[in-house]
Design a protein around this motif. Structure first.
Motif, PDB file in Angstrom:
ATOM      1  N   UNK A  34       0.831  -1.215   0.000  1.00  4.73           N
ATOM      2  CA  UNK A  34       0.000   0.000   0.000  1.00  4.73           C
ATOM      3  C   UNK A  34       0.850   1.244   0.000  1.00  4.73           C
ATOM      4  N   UNK A  35       0.279   2.357  -0.481  1.00  6.21           N
ATOM      5  CA  UNK A  35       0.974   3.635  -0.569  1.00  6.21           C
ATOM      6  C   UNK A  35       0.504   4.626   0.459  1.00  6.21           C
ATOM      7  N   UNK A  36      -0.690   4.484   0.962  1.00  5.72           N
ATOM      8  CA  UNK A  36      -1.220   5.456   1.913  1.00  5.72           C
ATOM      9  C   UNK A  36      -1.612   4.751   3.205  1.00  5.72           C
ATOM     10  N   UNK A  37      -1.846   5.527   4.248  1.00  2.47           N
ATOM     11  CA  UNK A  37      -2.120   4.984   5.586  1.00  2.47           C
ATOM     12  C   UNK A  37      -3.429   4.208   5.605  1.00  2.47           C
ATOM     13  N   UNK A  38      -4.480   4.718   4.941  1.00  2.00           N
ATOM     14  CA  UNK A  38      -5.782   4.030   4.948  1.00  2.00           C
ATOM     15  C   UNK A  38      -5.685   2.668   4.285  1.00  2.00           C
ATOM     16  N   UNK A  39      -4.962   2.573   3.125  1.00  3.84           N
ATOM     17  CA  UNK A  39      -4.816   1.283   2.464  1.00  3.84           C
ATOM     18  C   UNK A  39      -3.998   0.319   3.298  1.00  3.84           C
ATOM     19  N   UNK A  40      -3.025   0.826   4.077  1.00  2.00           N
ATOM     20  CA  UNK A  40      -2.253  -0.047   4.962  1.00  2.00           C
ATOM     21  C   UNK A  40      -3.134  -0.654   6.048  1.00  2.00           C
ATOM     22  N   UNK A  41      -4.007   0.156   6.629  1.00  2.00           N
ATOM     23  CA  UNK A  41      -4.907  -0.359   7.678  1.00  2.00           C
ATOM     24  C   UNK A  41      -5.830  -1.431   7.112  1.00  2.00           C
ATOM     25  N   UNK A  42      -6.396  -1.160   5.918  1.00  2.00           N
ATOM     26  CA  UNK A  42      -7.282  -2.147   5.278  1.00  2.00           C
ATOM     27  C   UNK A  42      -6.505  -3.416   4.961  1.00  2.00           C
ATOM     28  N   UNK A  43      -5.250  -3.246   4.500  1.00  2.00           N
ATOM     29  CA  UNK A  43      -4.439  -4.408   4.172  1.00  2.00           C
ATOM     30  C   UNK A  43      -4.137  -5.230   5.427  1.00  2.00           C
ATOM     31  N   UNK A  44      -3.849  -4.558   6.538  1.00  2.00           N
ATOM     32  CA  UNK A  44      -3.586  -5.279   7.785  1.00  2.00           C
ATOM     33  C   UNK A  44      -4.810  -6.053   8.251  1.00  2.00           C
ATOM     34  N   UNK A  45      -5.978  -5.438   8.126  1.00  2.00           N
ATOM     35  CA  UNK A  45      -7.203  -6.171   8.509  1.00  2.00           C
ATOM     36  C   UNK A  45      -7.434  -7.372   7.615  1.00  2.00           C
ATOM     37  N   UNK A  46      -7.224  -7.188   6.289  1.00  2.00           N
ATOM     38  CA  UNK A  46      -7.392  -8.311   5.370  1.00  2.00           C
ATOM     39  C   UNK A  46      -6.387  -9.412   5.656  1.00  2.00           C
ATOM     40  N   UNK A  47      -5.154  -8.987   6.011  1.00  2.00           N
ATOM     41  CA  UNK A  47      -4.125  -9.965   6.345  1.00  2.00           C
ATOM     42  C   UNK A  47      -4.498 -10.754   7.590  1.00  2.00           C
ATOM     43  N   UNK A  48      -5.066 -10.068   8.596  1.00  2.00           N
ATOM     44  CA  UNK A  48      -5.493 -10.765   9.813  1.00  2.00           C
ATOM     45  C   UNK A  48      -6.608 -11.767   9.506  1.00  2.00           C
ATOM     46  N   UNK A  49      -7.572 -11.384   8.661  1.00  2.00           N
ATOM     47  CA  UNK A  49      -8.637 -12.321   8.277  1.00  2.00           C
ATOM     48  C   UNK A  49      -8.060 -13.530   7.539  1.00  2.00           C
ATOM     49  N   UNK A  50      -7.077 -13.275   6.639  1.00  2.00           N
ATOM     50  CA  UNK A  50      -6.464 -14.397   5.922  1.00  2.00           C
ATOM     51  C   UNK A  50      -5.725 -15.319   6.877  1.00  2.00           C
ATOM     52  N   UNK A  51      -5.054 -14.716   7.888  1.00  2.00           N
ATOM     53  CA  UNK A  51      -4.377 -15.554   8.873  1.00  2.00           C
ATOM     54  C   UNK A  51      -5.368 -16.466   9.598  1.00  2.00           C
ATOM     55  N   UNK A  52      -6.498 -15.901  10.013  1.00  2.00           N
ATOM     56  CA  UNK A  52      -7.492 -16.712  10.718  1.00  2.00           C
ATOM     57  C   UNK A  52      -8.044 -17.812   9.826  1.00  2.00           C
ATOM     58  N   UNK A  53      -8.345 -17.466   8.562  1.00  2.00           N
ATOM     59  CA  UNK A  53      -8.888 -18.469   7.628  1.00  2.00           C
ATOM     60  C   UNK A  53      -7.869 -19.584   7.386  1.00  2.00           C
ATOM     61  N   UNK A  54      -6.592 -19.177   7.164  1.00  2.00           N
ATOM     62  CA  UNK A  54      -5.549 -20.179   6.934  1.00  2.00           C
ATOM     63  C   UNK A  54      -5.366 -21.055   8.169  1.00  2.00           C
ATOM     64  N   UNK A  55      -5.445 -20.454   9.368  1.00  2.00           N
ATOM     65  CA  UNK A  55      -5.296 -21.233  10.594  1.00  2.00           C
ATOM     66  C   UNK A  55      -6.416 -22.266  10.722  1.00  2.00           C
ATOM     67  N   UNK A  56      -7.656 -21.869  10.447  1.00  2.00           N
ATOM     68  CA  UNK A  56      -8.774 -22.816  10.503  1.00  2.00           C
ATOM     69  C   UNK A  56      -8.606 -23.939   9.481  1.00  2.00           C
ATOM     70  N   UNK A  57      -8.126 -23.542   8.267  1.00  2.00           N
ATOM     71  CA  UNK A  57      -7.933 -24.549   7.225  1.00  2.00           C
ATOM     72  C   UNK A  57      -6.855 -25.554   7.634  1.00  2.00           C
ATOM     73  N   UNK A  58      -5.739 -25.059   8.179  1.00  2.00           N
ATOM     74  CA  UNK A  58      -4.669 -25.953   8.588  1.00  2.00           C
ATOM     75  C   UNK A  58      -5.115 -26.830   9.767  1.00  2.00           C
ATOM     76  N   UNK A  59      -5.891 -26.260  10.672  1.00  2.00           N
ATOM     77  CA  UNK A  59      -6.399 -27.044  11.800  1.00  2.00           C
ATOM     78  C   UNK A  59      -7.294 -28.175  11.305  1.00  2.00           C
ATOM     79  N   UNK A  60      -8.160 -27.873  10.313  1.00  2.00           N
ATOM     80  CA  UNK A  60      -9.028 -28.901   9.746  1.00  2.00           C
ATOM     81  C   UNK A  60      -8.198 -29.988   9.066  1.00  2.00           C
ATOM     82  N   UNK A  61      -7.120 -29.585   8.328  1.00  2.00           N
ATOM     83  CA  UNK A  61      -6.271 -30.573   7.651  1.00  2.00           C
ATOM     84  C   UNK A  61      -5.571 -31.477   8.667  1.00  2.00           C
TER      85      UNK A  61
END
Length: 423
Positions: A34-61
């Motif tokens: 990201x280039x601006x502060x708002x896009x960084x915050x959105x990216x961090x939130x999206x990254x946190x959601x991806x971490x949770x989804x990946x964690x659930x997927x790995x736990x299921x595997x």
């Protein structure tokens, strides 16, 4: 190994391949920065959601792998129980053999059959053991991949946090510079108001002195009239009276001339002060307008608009980018009434840090007479607007630069303070 177990293993391998493919697709999503502060915050939130989804997927595997391992262990235990059962049957058969020798052939056949089943069960147990080792190895590999992914995600998160902190520092510095610029503008406004008050006081003093000068001139004219009257009556007056009147006249005339000379000197000094104050006011107003223009400036800006309307100068502020300004429009409004428009021709491209001057007819003639018209030079391009004699002269001028879509890209405001006439 049975065909059912092979089918299950193939299905599990397909699932593992799908899991790995999904892992690689999610890695691609983290490449954008990201280039601006708002896009960084959105990216961090999206990254946190991806971490949770990946964690659930790995736990299921991992749960699926554990379930399959439990089935394999149950199968091995079942085979071991069958093996123990077959061994017990063999021992019983051997004991029964000593009692009945007539059925040796039948028992031998049953023994061979049981031995072949035992060998098959041993082979199955070996296959299941190999499969268990393979899945344990796969589990270890997946755990290593998960650990590497967590390390990469932590490193990526730290980089994003550093970029966010850097953007915050840059934003704070920009805000501080804007506040300093606002304070400078306020100080310039205060200086302009102070200078304007001094100009008003000097103007009042100058008008007062001019009024006194007119009164003295009127008194002098009255004295001249009285002297002329007395000259007309000198035939009826004595010579002494005439001489006294002439002496009085000469005395008054000398006093008047001295007073008039002093007033003229004071008026000249005050006029010079008024001119210097007007120049200071013009400089302050120009600086304020320059600061206003500098707060809103794109890559292409209006550099200069002389008050005589000779030309309009455009400048490419970028040091790297060449800008195509074909079919851009210059709009100039004079004293809020007269409006002039000029469309730039095709093929006009401004190199980095280069200038374009658009002359009026009168401005081009003056430039040619002064030998300063340089069409086609590398440092500056020049055009002539043959549609207007002059770009216009007035107390207040507004010059706008619009792109081919009608969007405002630059603005240049000029205002000239009118000198009060107290004559």
């Amino acid at each position: 190994m049975s065909s059912d177990s092979r089918i299950v293993i193939m299905d599990e391998n397909k699932k593992n391949e799908n899991i790995v493919a999904t892992y690689h697709r999610r890695d691609v999503q983290f490449d954008s920065a990201p280039s601006y502060t708002s896009s960084l915050v959105v990216h961090l939130r999206q990254l946190q959601q991806d971490f949770q989804t990946q964690h659930q997927h790995e736990k299921h595997a991992l749960n699926e792998l554990n379930e399959r391992l439990r089935h394999f262990i149950d199968r091995v235990q079942h085979l071991e129980a069958q093996n123990a059962k077959y061994i017990t049957q063999i021992v019983n058969f051997r004991r029964a053999r000593s009692d009945s020798s007539g059925a040796d052939i039948e028992w031998n056949e049953r023994y061979l059959h049981l031995q072949s089943d035992l060998i098959a069960a041993s082979h199955g147990s070996i296959d299941f053991g190999l499969e268990i080792e393979m899945y344990q190895l796969q589990t270890a590999i997946y755990q290593q991949l998960i650990g590497l992914e967590h390390e990469w995600k932590d490193e990526r998160r730290s980089k994003l946090e550093q970029e966010l902190n850097q953007s915050s520092l840059t934003l704070n510095s920009v805000r501080a510079s804007n506040s300093e610029l606002g304070r400078e503008v306020e100080s310039l406004y205060a200086a302009r108001n102070d200078t304007y008050q001094k100009y008003l006081r000097l103007t009042q003093d100058w008008s007062h002195m001019k009024r006194q000068s007119k009164e003295w001139a009127l008194n002098m004219q009255l004295l001249k009239n009285q002297i002329a009257f007395y000259k007309n009556l000198r035939s009826h007056s004595t010579r002494e009276v005439i001489m006294q009147l002439e002496a009085t006249h000469s005395k008054f005339e000398l006093e008047f001339r001295s007073i008039q000379q002093q007033n003229d000197e004071q008026l000249n000094l005050q006029a010079k002060d008024v001119e210097s104050l007007q120049e200071n006011l013009m400089v302050i107003a120009y600086n304020i307008e320059e600061m206003r223009r500098s707060q809103k400036r794109g890559s292409i800006g209006i550099r200069e608009c002389p008050p005589d309307g000779a030309y309009i100068s455009l400048l490419n502020h970028s040091s790297e980018k060449t800008v195509d300004i074909s079919r851009w429009v210059l709009k100039r409004r004079i004293d809020g009434r007269t409006e002039l428009r000029y469309s730039l021709p095709d093929g006009i491209r401004l190199q980095p840090a280069s200038e374009l001057r658009i002359y009026s007819q009168q401005g081009a003639a003056v430039a040619k007479s002064l030998k300063s018209f340089r069409t086609g030079t590398s440092g500056r391009q020049e055009l002539v607007n043959n549609e207007v004699v002059s770009w216009g002269v007035g107390n207040s001028t507004e010059t706008f630069l619009l792109n081919q879509h009608g969007e405002e890209k630059a603005i240049f405001l000029q205002s000239i303070a009118a000198t009060p006439d107290n004559s």
